[in-house]
Design a protein around this motif. Structure first.
Motif, PDB file in Angstrom:
ATOM      1  N   VAL A  27       0.871  -1.173   0.000  1.00 57.03           N
ATOM      2  CA  VAL A  27       0.000   0.000   0.000  1.00 57.03           C
ATOM      3  C   VAL A  27       0.901   1.215   0.000  1.00 57.03           C
ATOM      4  O   VAL A  27       1.909   1.261   0.710  1.00 57.03           O
ATOM      5  N   THR A  28       0.552   2.201  -0.790  1.00 59.31           N
ATOM      6  CA  THR A  28       1.302   3.438  -0.809  1.00 59.31           C
ATOM      7  C   THR A  28       0.323   4.601  -0.753  1.00 59.31           C
ATOM      8  O   THR A  28      -0.835   4.452  -1.117  1.00 59.31           O
ATOM      9  N   GLY A  29       0.775   5.720  -0.280  1.00 61.60           N
ATOM     10  CA  GLY A  29      -0.081   6.898  -0.200  1.00 61.60           C
ATOM     11  C   GLY A  29       0.547   8.041  -0.951  1.00 61.60           C
ATOM     12  O   GLY A  29       1.759   8.087  -1.145  1.00 61.60           O
ATOM     13  N   MET A  30      -0.305   8.948  -1.402  1.00 67.94           N
ATOM     14  CA  MET A  30       0.198  10.115  -2.113  1.00 67.94           C
ATOM     15  C   MET A  30      -0.822  11.235  -2.056  1.00 67.94           C
ATOM     16  O   MET A  30      -2.004  10.990  -1.873  1.00 67.94           O
ATOM     17  N   LYS A  31      -0.337  12.443  -2.180  1.00 70.44           N
ATOM     18  CA  LYS A  31      -1.231  13.581  -2.322  1.00 70.44           C
ATOM     19  C   LYS A  31      -1.666  13.641  -3.776  1.00 70.44           C
ATOM     20  O   LYS A  31      -0.864  13.414  -4.678  1.00 70.44           O
ATOM     21  N   VAL A  50     -14.465   6.403   2.746  1.00 72.14           N
ATOM     22  CA  VAL A  50     -13.569   5.748   1.790  1.00 72.14           C
ATOM     23  C   VAL A  50     -14.339   5.431   0.507  1.00 72.14           C
ATOM     24  O   VAL A  50     -15.541   5.191   0.532  1.00 72.14           O
ATOM     25  N   GLU A  93     -13.412   3.236  -3.264  1.00 68.02           N
ATOM     26  CA  GLU A  93     -12.471   2.557  -4.152  1.00 68.02           C
ATOM     27  C   GLU A  93     -12.930   2.755  -5.577  1.00 68.02           C
ATOM     28  O   GLU A  93     -14.056   2.418  -5.937  1.00 68.02           O
ATOM     29  N   PHE A 139      -9.582   6.078  -2.309  1.00 67.60           N
ATOM     30  CA  PHE A 139      -9.569   7.450  -1.810  1.00 67.60           C
ATOM     31  C   PHE A 139     -10.135   7.473  -0.404  1.00 67.60           C
ATOM     32  O   PHE A 139     -11.098   6.768  -0.096  1.00 67.60           O
ATOM     33  N   MET A 140      -9.554   8.298   0.439  1.00 69.34           N
ATOM     34  CA  MET A 140     -10.046   8.465   1.807  1.00 69.34           C
ATOM     35  C   MET A 140     -10.342   9.937   2.033  1.00 69.34           C
ATOM     36  O   MET A 140      -9.638  10.805   1.517  1.00 69.34           O
TER      37      MET A 140
END
Length: 90
Positions: free
Chosen positions: A12-16, A42, A44, A56-57
């Motif tokens: 899992v990775t996160g990004m702006k 959330v 998907e 998306f959260m």
């Protein structure tokens, strides 16, 4: 990330997403989100990007913090504009 994918690891990775116009268009409709707990939603995206799932959260706490940040920035600009701002001062 390519090496991780090649090794068949799950991750899992996160990004702006602020700078990605395509992702911004996808995530803007908060009605698509489902609430998973109070103040946290959330969604998907049913379509994948290069085989990757995009989830998306939305956080009420983060939304309030971002709103305050924007208001602070606008107040600072308005103060500079009303203080006889010259191009150098601004």
């Amino acid at each position: 990330m390519d090496l991780i994918k090649q090794a068949n690891y799950e991750f899992v990775t996160g990004m702006k997403i602020a700078n990605d116009k395509n992702l911004k268009k996808l995530m803007i409709d908060i009605d698509k989100y489902r609430e998973i707990k109070k103040g946290l939603k959330v969604w998907e995206n049913p379509e994948t990007t290069n085989g990757d799932r995009i989830i998306f959260m939305w956080s009420e706490k983060r939304a309030e913090r971002d709103k305050k940040t924007r208001a602070d920035i606008l107040a600072k600009i308005e103060k500079k504009l009303t203080a006889r701002a010259t191009p150098k001062r601004f």
